[in-house]
Design an enzyme around this catalytic site. Sequence first.
Site: not given
Ligand SMILES: *Cc1c(COP(=O)(O)O)cnc(C)c1O
Length: 386
Positions: A107, A179
């Site tokens: 990301y 993530d």
């Molecule tokens: C949107 C996103 C984030 C960050 O999240 P926010 O809540 O916008 O700070 C992190 N990782 C991935 C894969 C995302 O799509």
Amino acid sequence: MKKETLLATSATGSDTHRGAVNVPPYRASTILFPNLAEFEKADLGQSPHPSYGRFGTPSTEALEQAIAALEGADHSIVTASGLSAIAVSLFAFLNSGDHLLMVDSVYGPTRRLCDYELKRLGIETTYYNPEIGAGISAMIRENTKVVFVESPGSLTFEMQDIPAISKAAHAKGVIVVADNTWATPIYIDPFALGIDISVHSATKYINGHSDVMMGVISCKEEHFKKLQLTFRNFGMCPSGDNCYLALRGLRTLSVRMKQHYENGVAVARWLQGRPEVAQVLHPALPGSPGHDIWKRDFTGAASLFSIILKKNYPHKSLAAMMDGLEYFGMGYSWGGFESLLITTHPEKIRTSNKWEHEGNVLRIHVGLENTDDLIADLENGFGRLG
Ligand SMILES: *Cc1c(COP(=O)(O)O)cnc(C)c1O
């Protein structure tokens, strides 16, 4: 207990809130103590409950309990955004002079966090090919502390062999932070795959209604103290109202994900048959890159995927297609009830290996609309593309 049952039964308010099914939203900064002894206990960190609004309230605790149960974690910590959950996870385990292995398909804002904030503090990041698997072992240095995975990448959808990467990392005493926003706690069991720290942007499917920013970090006991300390030191706390909304969203996560999964695959399959489309990057489609890993490690799929067009269409054609779409909004984020479509440019970002495709890359989030309507909308859009 199965995940659907956990969603319906975890962290309800019935014991503590006189039978009310839901824990209400707590708005609190000051928490009062009944006497000096209790105040002093909190000061020493010996109180069982948070001693200040920033450290949480019953609303925060309810959401954390529900997510921890779902992920099979000992603890979850909720934070003010997905990015802050990632920042806390990295800062908790990295010191000046340390080395981080970061997946190249990560990301974008995570990449900027590494390239600006971590770099500034003398923490070096090396980007690795998402498809490296056990080969990660050769990139681990003496000072490597964390391997970060994101599977699939949320623009280009490469699947990572997380068990192989975790095994290689653990053999050298390195922890694995993942993530897992795409899979959600419904479709992946992070600790069974060898992940040490599971991070989500709860802004996406967990809340699911495009009206809350929030992040989650889940871990086993051994990593909790470090994460909690860094979380508290950075002060990235979510509000009680947002915790309430996110827990409300979480209750329907499994039914929403079932529909997202089905809708996403239906639209992706239709796109596979379009003459304008060179490739559909959706891990749940047989023949798509990473499909075998997806089938082995995941129990379902999100409705976020990309398509690569056969050629690089002129800006005017692309604008005609996208501006006229009725149901696909143009905007960042995903995981809400509504469909979205944006252009992306992986060729400008990647460093571990070159992005070889010529055609435009479009990222699609399929919402909860009827897929016949969505497909008709896209069909008209392709008509305007020329
Ligand atoms: C949107 C996103 C984030 C960050 O999240 P926010 O809540 O916008 O700070 C992190 N990782 C991935 C894969 C995302 O799509």
